[in-house]
Motif scaffolding. Structure first.
Motif, PDB file in Angstrom:
ATOM      1  N   MET A 291       0.866  -1.191   0.000  1.00  0.00           N
ATOM      2  CA  MET A 291       0.000   0.000   0.000  1.00  0.00           C
ATOM      3  C   MET A 291       0.891   1.225   0.000  1.00  0.00           C
ATOM      4  N   GLU A 292       0.558   2.120  -0.940  1.00  0.00           N
ATOM      5  CA  GLU A 292       1.504   3.153  -1.368  1.00  0.00           C
ATOM      6  C   GLU A 292       1.503   4.447  -0.570  1.00  0.00           C
ATOM      7  N   HIS A 293       1.375   4.405   0.753  1.00  0.00           N
ATOM      8  CA  HIS A 293       1.402   5.676   1.500  1.00  0.00           C
ATOM      9  C   HIS A 293       2.746   6.373   1.268  1.00  0.00           C
ATOM     10  N   SER A 323       8.165  -1.901  -7.476  1.00  0.00           N
ATOM     11  CA  SER A 323       8.036  -0.904  -8.545  1.00  0.00           C
ATOM     12  C   SER A 323       6.622  -0.342  -8.596  1.00  0.00           C
ATOM     13  N   HIS A 324       5.646  -1.197  -8.371  1.00  0.00           N
ATOM     14  CA  HIS A 324       4.242  -0.772  -8.388  1.00  0.00           C
ATOM     15  C   HIS A 324       4.004   0.304  -7.321  1.00  0.00           C
ATOM     16  N   GLU A 325       4.400   0.008  -6.093  1.00  0.00           N
ATOM     17  CA  GLU A 325       4.144   0.972  -5.012  1.00  0.00           C
ATOM     18  C   GLU A 325       4.945   2.246  -5.229  1.00  0.00           C
ATOM     19  N   THR A 326       6.162   2.104  -5.748  1.00  0.00           N
ATOM     20  CA  THR A 326       6.974   3.293  -5.992  1.00  0.00           C
ATOM     21  C   THR A 326       6.363   4.140  -7.115  1.00  0.00           C
ATOM     22  N   ALA A 327       5.829   3.488  -8.140  1.00  0.00           N
ATOM     23  CA  ALA A 327       5.188   4.233  -9.235  1.00  0.00           C
ATOM     24  C   ALA A 327       3.990   5.026  -8.719  1.00  0.00           C
ATOM     25  N   HIS A 328       3.327   4.500  -7.707  1.00  0.00           N
ATOM     26  CA  HIS A 328       2.195   5.226  -7.128  1.00  0.00           C
ATOM     27  C   HIS A 328       2.593   6.595  -6.568  1.00  0.00           C
ATOM     28  N   MET A 329       3.863   6.770  -6.214  1.00  0.00           N
ATOM     29  CA  MET A 329       4.277   8.067  -5.659  1.00  0.00           C
ATOM     30  C   MET A 329       3.965   9.183  -6.654  1.00  0.00           C
ATOM     31  N   LYS A 346      -4.833   4.906 -11.163  1.00  0.00           N
ATOM     32  CA  LYS A 346      -3.585   4.804 -10.412  1.00  0.00           C
ATOM     33  C   LYS A 346      -3.063   3.371 -10.467  1.00  0.00           C
ATOM     34  N   GLU A 347      -3.972   2.397 -10.462  1.00  0.00           N
ATOM     35  CA  GLU A 347      -3.521   1.006 -10.486  1.00  0.00           C
ATOM     36  C   GLU A 347      -2.952   0.612 -11.846  1.00  0.00           C
ATOM     37  N   VAL A 348      -3.583   1.105 -12.909  1.00  0.00           N
ATOM     38  CA  VAL A 348      -3.073   0.719 -14.225  1.00  0.00           C
ATOM     39  C   VAL A 348      -1.677   1.302 -14.441  1.00  0.00           C
ATOM     40  N   PHE A 349      -1.485   2.554 -14.062  1.00  0.00           N
ATOM     41  CA  PHE A 349      -0.156   3.120 -14.292  1.00  0.00           C
ATOM     42  C   PHE A 349       0.882   2.485 -13.382  1.00  0.00           C
ATOM     43  N   ALA A 350       0.474   2.167 -12.157  1.00  0.00           N
ATOM     44  CA  ALA A 350       1.424   1.509 -11.258  1.00  0.00           C
ATOM     45  C   ALA A 350       1.859   0.165 -11.855  1.00  0.00           C
ATOM     46  N   ASN A 351       0.919  -0.615 -12.347  1.00  0.00           N
ATOM     47  CA  ASN A 351       1.285  -1.911 -12.919  1.00  0.00           C
ATOM     48  C   ASN A 351       1.991  -1.786 -14.259  1.00  0.00           C
ATOM     49  N   ILE A 409      -9.048  -4.224 -13.106  1.00  0.00           N
ATOM     50  CA  ILE A 409      -8.229  -3.033 -12.869  1.00  0.00           C
ATOM     51  C   ILE A 409      -6.734  -3.364 -12.910  1.00  0.00           C
ATOM     52  N   TYR A 410      -6.369  -4.432 -12.236  1.00  0.00           N
ATOM     53  CA  TYR A 410      -4.942  -4.713 -12.070  1.00  0.00           C
ATOM     54  C   TYR A 410      -4.332  -5.422 -13.269  1.00  0.00           C
ATOM     55  N   GLN A 411      -5.086  -6.276 -13.930  1.00  0.00           N
ATOM     56  CA  GLN A 411      -4.489  -7.057 -15.014  1.00  0.00           C
ATOM     57  C   GLN A 411      -4.992  -6.667 -16.401  1.00  0.00           C
TER      58      GLN A 411
END
Ligand SMILES: [Zn+2]
Length: 879
Positions: A291-293, A323-329, A346-351, A409-411
């Protein structure tokens, strides 16, 4: 509670405002006293509130059952004080709001449906200050005996403390925690002060950048701390792993992966990391992968602290998660969706970014193949079912936001995003994203804001494209039309040698003929020959697309429409290709084409075009010669699913010796540790014959080793559970000894929780299942899911059918009390082991009796979780 008179007053005021042609939908609209966070309430608040700040402090007692005392000061600028304003607070016990003061006026601390309504007399245009004293609700605090951590996504902050719980009211947060001495803490901001006295420690954190409620977070408890410096930045990792060698083995990789991801993203976006410090917390049994806090990312510990026996997928998965959580930043944290209807963005770009980021760190991996296996099977598992949903879904109220999450959303979304990138070109796509991030930084944006930016950079009509791919559910049915002809006999050749392609075309249709959608997309069609595969680019844009380039080619052995692995749909093979691939797929030389072949053939099994027995036999032939580990892992998971779910029991028993032999030979022959780990996990999963089960027992007891594989504590725990569910002699002693052998306290507690679900005594299993009806026994969701999977293990499915109906009946409560992935995982764990017509009937009858008033999103979760069950039991599912 709010009294009837007051409600009446608000309603009257609104009616008058409306009658005067005024501001009917704003401020203290009736939504203020509706449960959850209705979109109308959120919109009116976002229009009125700005410059929001929270200054919060929590005093956390040593004992888990003692309440957490909290105080807060909320300041904000209000555009107008013409109407009341609702603050959200929904703690899990009455009387939790001790004091509330606004504008210097002490207010009645009554909560109605999770809101405290601030009257106009306590508000003013301009700066307002609200101060509160309260007991924090425990619902979203995840309290264990000696640690806790918050999970406020999607709108669970107001279960803990009073706030405006919506994503587009970003605030600056200041936090102070008062904790038992010896506890470590983590928050979004940097630690600025620390005082200890009388057995307590008080820690203050610096003010954050603007963050929505769902990204505000803290954790506290007995944690170990590792820190490291990379590229001039200090990282800190809090964890509870007691195995020092495991920490030593993993720590550098974990820090390196974070540093590499940050660097990649700063370069790609052109925007430096915006949130100051970067800490993360590893939770022993976390509800999500991560979780990307900002400044305080939370992870599921086993996903990052890998065992020596990790598979290649686990190694790649770790890199992807980080990488996913970091991309969420950037995607989600810097620019946040206005409303959770766009949570997919946010989920699509993170993945999607994660897939790009991971590549350079793993030069030996076929990343196209990795993309295929990571996203396609999971996306299809939902998108082929009657329960599927669109990527972008409407949402009236944040209380239902949890049901938006899932494989679509994720895949599916990353697959769709790749199509968009291909369509626009990678540079134009990246530049559009940079413009979007720059324009909305520290703010909020919606899908239409992004489409507007991207649309200006491409000649294609993105609105139209978006309709089929993003706004609607399902996948196109794409069928091959192949016509071969004979070239006239020529010198030295007979006519039959020279069969050639006369026509190759693909038809596309919408599974829902009422919509008649077209999913415009690019394909790389594979034409397979004895010694090579030819890839032809094709653009599918209408009901029928011909492949002119194929005309006159030598007749291929097979045509695989999605040979290049970039298209998306249900690909129907022509009869000749289906026949050839179901016998010769392993002979294809190219790994990506083979991988795509497996995914396509599995669809054929589910559509009853290919028998599960044939598929299994092909998979067993393929495994010994498959040299790409990604394909091996994909085939192994199909083998397990086919074996337990689709093979009739008699066929399963008949094939068990061969299945086990092939897998054990694979284990022995595997050249890498990760491949051995994948084979070992597969053997453990399918074993039923006495020789294999007794070999596994000897491995568990340490009498035998698995050459080339070092098993870790978690491996032995899983092994003891798998042996118990098979009812091996002395299974009780094995479990008891495993408890004693388990050193890590978190893993020990988890095993002890699961043990009753493994009992051979039906009464004990019944008691375990009944205990799940009490929310306090569902606090650790991953533990519950372990228990459910063993209760419903295929070997016990006949006796666990009785749990199916009560599990379905609990689903609404599960959604209300659990975290976002829990409802679908609850259903998957319940139905995964079943294949009988009786269990399918139970699901169908439940849905029929539930009637039209049953929540549509939960119905979809059930339909999608039960899809394999319906197919396997030979029944048809109705939406
Ligand atoms: Zn995410």
């Amino acid at each position: 509670m709010i009294d009837a008179v007051r409600v009446h007053t608000i309603l009257t005021a609104l009616l008058m405002a409306s009658a005067l042609g005024g501001v009917a939908q704003r401020g203290g609209s009736p939504d203020a006293t509706q449960p959850g966070i209705p979109e109308t309430l959120a919109r009116s608040r976002a229009a009125r509130i700005s410059d929001l700040r929270y200054d919060l402090s929590f005093s956390i007692p040593a004992r888990r059952t003692d309440r957490i005392a909290g105080r807060g000061i909320i300041t904000f600028t209000l555009r107008d004080a013409l109407e009341p304003l609702a603050l959200d607070f929904e703690p899990d016990q009455p009387g939790a709001l001790h004091r509330i003061e606004a504008g210097g006026i002490a207010l009645d601390p009554h909560i109605v449906n999770g809101h405290v309504v601030l009257p106009t007399t306590a508000l003013r245009m301009g700066v307002n200050t609200v101060s509160v004293e309260f007991e924090a609700g425990d619902g979203s605090l995840n309290r264990s005996d000696d640690f806790l951590y918050t999970i406020f996504v999607p709108a669970r902050a107001h279960e803990a403390f009073p706030c405006f719980d919506q994503p587009d009211l970003k605030a600056r947060w200041t936090l102070a925690l008062d904790v038992p001495e010896g506890w470590e803490t983590i928050g979004n901001g940097e630690e600025t002060r620390r005082d200890s006295r009388d057995g307590r420690t008080r820690i203050a954190f610096s003010e954050t950048q603007p963050l929505p409620t769902y990204l505000f977070a803290f954790g506290a408890g007995r944690f170990l701390v590792e820190s490291a410096e990379r590229n001039g930045r200090r990282f800190r990792m809090l964890h509870r792993e007691t195995d020092a060698s495991k920490v030593a083995r993993n720590r550098d990789a974990i820090f390196d992966l974070h540093a590499a991801a940050l660097q990649w993203l700063e370069r790609y976006t052109g925007i430096p990391y915006a949130f100051g410090k970067f800490d993360f917390l590893l939770v022993p049994a976390f509800q999500f992968g991560g979780m990307e806090h900002p400044g305080a990312v939370f992870y599921n510990a086993p996903g990052l602290m890998l065992e020596e026996s990790a598979t290649q997928n686990q190694v790649l998965e770790r890199a992807s998660t980080i990488s996913h959580e970091t991309a969420h930043m950037w995607f989600g944290d810097l620019v946040t969706m206005r409303w959770f209807t766009d949570v997919w963005m946010k989920e699509v770009f993170a993945n999607f970014m994660a897939a790009k980021i991971v590549n350079p760190s793993f030069p030996g991996i076929n990343h196209e193949l990795r993309f295929l296996h990571a996203y396609y099977p999971a996306a299809y598992d939902v998108d082929r079912t009657a329960g599927t949903n669109a990527i972008r879904q409407p949402l009236d109220n944040l209380k239902d936001a949890g049901t938006l999450y899932g494989a679509i959303i994720y895949q599916k979304a990353p697959i769709v995003m790749r199509q968009l990138e291909t369509m626009m070109g990678a540079d134009a796509f990246r530049d559009g994203l940079r413009e979007y991030l720059g324009r909305y930084r520290f703010g909020n944006a919606s899908w239409s804001d992004l489409v507007a930016i991207l649309d200006a950079r491409t000649p294609d009509d993105l609105q139209k494209w978006s309709r089929a791919w993003v706004e609607e559910a399902g996948r196109p049915i794409i069928s091959t039309e192949l016509a071969l002809g004979r070239a006239p006999a020529s010198r030295g050749r007979s006519a039959s040698d020279d069969a050639r392609v006369e026509r190759l075309a693909f038809t596309m249709r919408d599974p829902d003929p009422r919509r008649g959608l077209t999913w415009t997309q690019n394909l790389q069609v594979a034409l397979g020959y004895a010694d090579h595969v030819e890839l032809l680019p094709v653009r599918l844009s209408g009901a029928r697309s011909g492949v002119d380039a194929a005309r006159g080619s030598l007749a291929p052995l097979f045509v695989l429409p999605n040979g290049g692995g970039i298209g998306y749909g249900k690909f129907h093979l022509d009869a000749r290709s289906l026949d050839w691939l179901s016998r010769h797929l392993p002979e294809i030389g190219d790994a990506l084409t083979r991988g795509s072949g497996w995914v396509t053939l599995w669809d054929a099994v589910l559509d009853a075009e290919l028998r599960p027995e044939t598929f299994l036999d092909l998979a067993l032939t393929a495994l010994p010669r498959e040299d790409d580990e990604l394909n091996v892992q994909r085939v192994l998971s199909y083998v397990s699913l086919d074996y337990w779910k689709f093979l009739p029991e008699a066929e399963r028993s008949a094939r068990a010796p061969r299945v086990e032999r092939v897998l054990r030979e694979g284990l022995a022959a595997a050249k890498t540790t990760s491949l051995k780990a994948a084979y070992f996990a597969a053997v453990r999963n399918v074993a039923v014959t006495p020789p294999t089960v007794s070999w596994l027992t000897r491995v568990w007891s340490g009498e035998e080793a698995v050459p080339g594989l070092v098993l870790a504590e978690t491996d032995f725990i899983v092994l003891s559970q798998e042996l118990a569910v098979r009812g091996v002699p002395k299974w009780e002693t094995i479990l008891q000894q495993q408890v004693e052998r388990t050193r890590n306290p978190d893993r020990k507690a988890r095993l002890q929780f699961v043990i009753p679900a493994l009992s051979s005594d039906q009464d004990e299993r019944d008691r375990f299942f009944r205990s799940l009806g009490d929310v306090s026994n569902r606090r650790h969701e991953p533990w519950v899911l372990d228990g459910l999977r063993y209760l419903h293990h295929p070997l016990r499915a006949e006796r666990s059918i009785a749990y199916v109906r009560p599990s379905l009946e609990l689903l609404q409560e599960i959604q209300r009390t659990g975290d976002i992935f829990f409802p679908s995982r609850w259903m998957d764990a319940t139905l995964g082991g079943h294949r009988s017509p009786e269990s399918a009937r139970t699901v169908r009858l439940f849905l029929e009796h539930a009637g039209p008033s049953y929540p549509d999103r939960l119905r979809r979760i059930i339909l999608s979780s039960s899809d394999d069950l319906f197919r396997a039991s030979g029944q048809r599912q109705r939406p």
